[in-house]
Design an enzyme around this catalytic site. Structure first.
Site, PDB file in Angstrom:
ATOM      1  N   LYS A  33     -14.356   6.191  30.157  1.00 34.17           N
ATOM      2  CA  LYS A  33     -13.299   5.279  30.611  1.00 34.17           C
ATOM      3  C   LYS A  33     -13.751   4.628  31.895  1.00 34.17           C
ATOM      4  CE  LYS A  33      -9.127   4.282  29.100  1.00 34.17           C
ATOM      5  NZ  LYS A  33      -8.759   4.424  27.675  1.00 34.17           N
TER       6      LYS A  33
HETATM    7  N1  GLU Z   1      -8.683   1.479  25.439  1.00 32.26           N
HETATM    8  C1  GLU Z   1      -8.474   1.910  24.091  1.00 32.26           C
HETATM    9  C2  GLU Z   1      -8.137   3.389  24.038  1.00 32.26           C
HETATM   10  O1  GLU Z   1      -7.665   3.945  24.987  1.00 32.26           O
HETATM   11  C3  GLU Z   1      -9.617   1.520  23.174  1.00 32.26           C
HETATM   12  C4  GLU Z   1     -10.942   2.102  23.538  1.00 32.26           C
HETATM   13  C5  GLU Z   1     -12.093   1.528  22.714  1.00 32.26           C
HETATM   14  O2  GLU Z   1     -11.856   0.800  21.768  1.00 32.26           O
HETATM   15  O3  GLU Z   1     -13.230   1.868  23.069  1.00 32.26           O
HETATM   16  O4  GLU Z   1      -8.244   4.020  23.021  1.00 32.26           O
END
Ligand code: GLU
Length: 416
Positions: free
Chosen positions: A106
């Site tokens: 993240k």
């Molecule tokens: N931000 C989204 C999540 O929390 C998508 C993450 C992604 O597609 O890599 O799942």
């Protein structure tokens, strides 16, 4: 910070609980508690008034035993290292639960994008990308949108990365525009996956989705698509909100019209024919399905006792604290945990990555069909474990996910 409200403490507490249930050995447990690497960067940005502002950015990799790092980047004043670390851990579990070959990551920048111009956002994103270059790459770390970031943000990251390496590398991000190699269906994938798991869960409870009263907190990428698709599936969306408050219409809101109103007014409040309500009131409405699809820590020990939904489907990451979890479970409220309910986004991110690497693109029908198949499979797997082990859906999802990550971590072994 209050222990209950620290996201990393919460993520570790969840891991500790599942470790007992799956008899996780101490050394693997210890490794999974820690994030593999963290990059903290200064992001100097020229603002429109001529001043220079230095934002703080984070990118955290939690565990890469199952594949390259995957997860979104968010822009929000409340971003902190603990929050990004917890979110990276949740991405590890989410990818493992969906059985897609990624590890969890993240990123985030502490900033208020609502007060920044498009130009400032572009400059900040490009400098952030340059600073993160050392850990990004299509087989290393693949960012995606999250809170306050979108396909345009991904296009800037893709362009900056490509400029630096000297050729186009579309697979360095997912959630990018279709015109530069994005996948059809990615934008509404989280909402689609969420509605799919809700339909499965209602079916399990013997309730049809047609006519079910649905309440959605948040009207961003996830909340908007979830509300729209829930309505298309026949549900009655009686309330939605954004950070400024919500609108309530017991007969059901016209979501298409609300999307138009929101585009013009910049908020859902003031939509014709609705009653205003606060976010706190919205969470306590009488309904079949409550979907927190905004920020974390919305359902806590303080308000979970007043939730009147039959089911909570977590469109957001970490909207329910462990204290609220216990209260909801005691009250017999069915819970669709975040790592399942909102996994549609990263699942189609995986499809996007695969399509990019193959340079062969699928139709929207193919994407949606594959997504629904994986979501139904994951729901059935979690429900099976939940019924067999007599544990909550969250614990069941964690048992499956953490076991898979533990197995990969164990078999790869310690180095050196
Ligand atoms: N931000 C989204 C999540 O929390 C998508 C993450 C992604 O597609 O890599 O799942």
């Amino acid at each position: 910070m209050d222990e209950e409200l620290n996201p990393l403490a919460m993520a570790r507490q969840q891991l500790d609980e599942v470790a007992v249930h799956i008899h996780l050995e101490a050394d693997v447990h210890e490794r999974l508690k820690h994030c593999k690497r963290t990059l903290i960067v200064a992001v100097p940005t020229s603002m429109d008034d001529g001043s220079l502002q230095v934002f703080t950015g984070y990118r955290v990799h939690h565990n890469l035993a199952r594949g390259p790092a995957k997860g979104g980047i968010r822009y929000h004043p409340g971003v902190s290292l603990d929050e990004v670390s917890a979110l990276a851990m949740w991405m590890t579990w989410k990818c493992a639960l969906m059985d897609i070959p990624f590890g969890g990551a993240k990123g985030g920048v502490v900033c208020n994008p609502k007060e920044m111009s498009l130009r400032e956002l572009e400059l900040m994103t490009r400098r952030l990308t340059s600073e993160l270059m050392i850990i990004l790459g299509p087989d290393k770390d693949i960012p995606a949108p999250d809170i306050n970031t979108n396909a345009q943000t991904m296009a800037w990251i893709l362009d900056t990365y490509s400029m630096n390496v000297g050729h186009s590398v579309p697979s360095v991000v997912t959630g990018k525009p279709v015109s530069v190699g994005g996948s059809r269906g990615r934008e509404e994938a989280t909402g689609r996956g969420c509605v799919c798991t809700i339909r499965e869960a209602l079916g399990h409870l013997g309730m049809p989705i047609a006519g079910a009263r649905v309440v959605v907190q948040g009207f961003g990428n996830v909340g908007r698509a979830t509300a729209r698709l829930a309505q298309q599936a026949g549900a009655r969306v009686i309330a939605v909100s954004d950070e400024w408050g919500g609108v309530y219409q017991p007969q059901g809101l016209d979501i298409e019209a609300l999307v138009c109103h929101n585009q013009e007014a910049g908020r859902v409040a003031g939509f014709a024919g609705t009653e205003p309500l606060t976010n706190a009131e919205l969470l306590e409405l009488d309904c079949e399905v409550l979907i927190p699809a905004a920020l974390g820590h919305q359902l806590t020990g303080a308000n979970a006792g007043r939730v009147r939904a039959r089911m909570v489907a977590e469109g957001a990451n970490g909207p329910t604290t462990p204290a609220a979890d216990r209260i909801l479970a005691e009250r017999g409220i069915f819970l669709l945990p975040d790592i399942l309910a909102n996994a549609g986004g990263v699942t189609v991110s995986y499809f996007e990555w695969v399509q990019g690497l193959m340079e062969y693109f699928w139709t929207e029908e193919e994407v949606n069909e594959r997504l629904e198949r994986l979501m139904r499979q994951a729901f059935a797997d979690v429900l099976r474990v939940s019924l067999r082990e007599k544990v909550s859906m969250r614990l069941a999802a964690y048992m499956l996910a953490v076991s898979r990550v533990a197995e990969a971590t164990r078999i790869r072994g310690k180095y050196p």
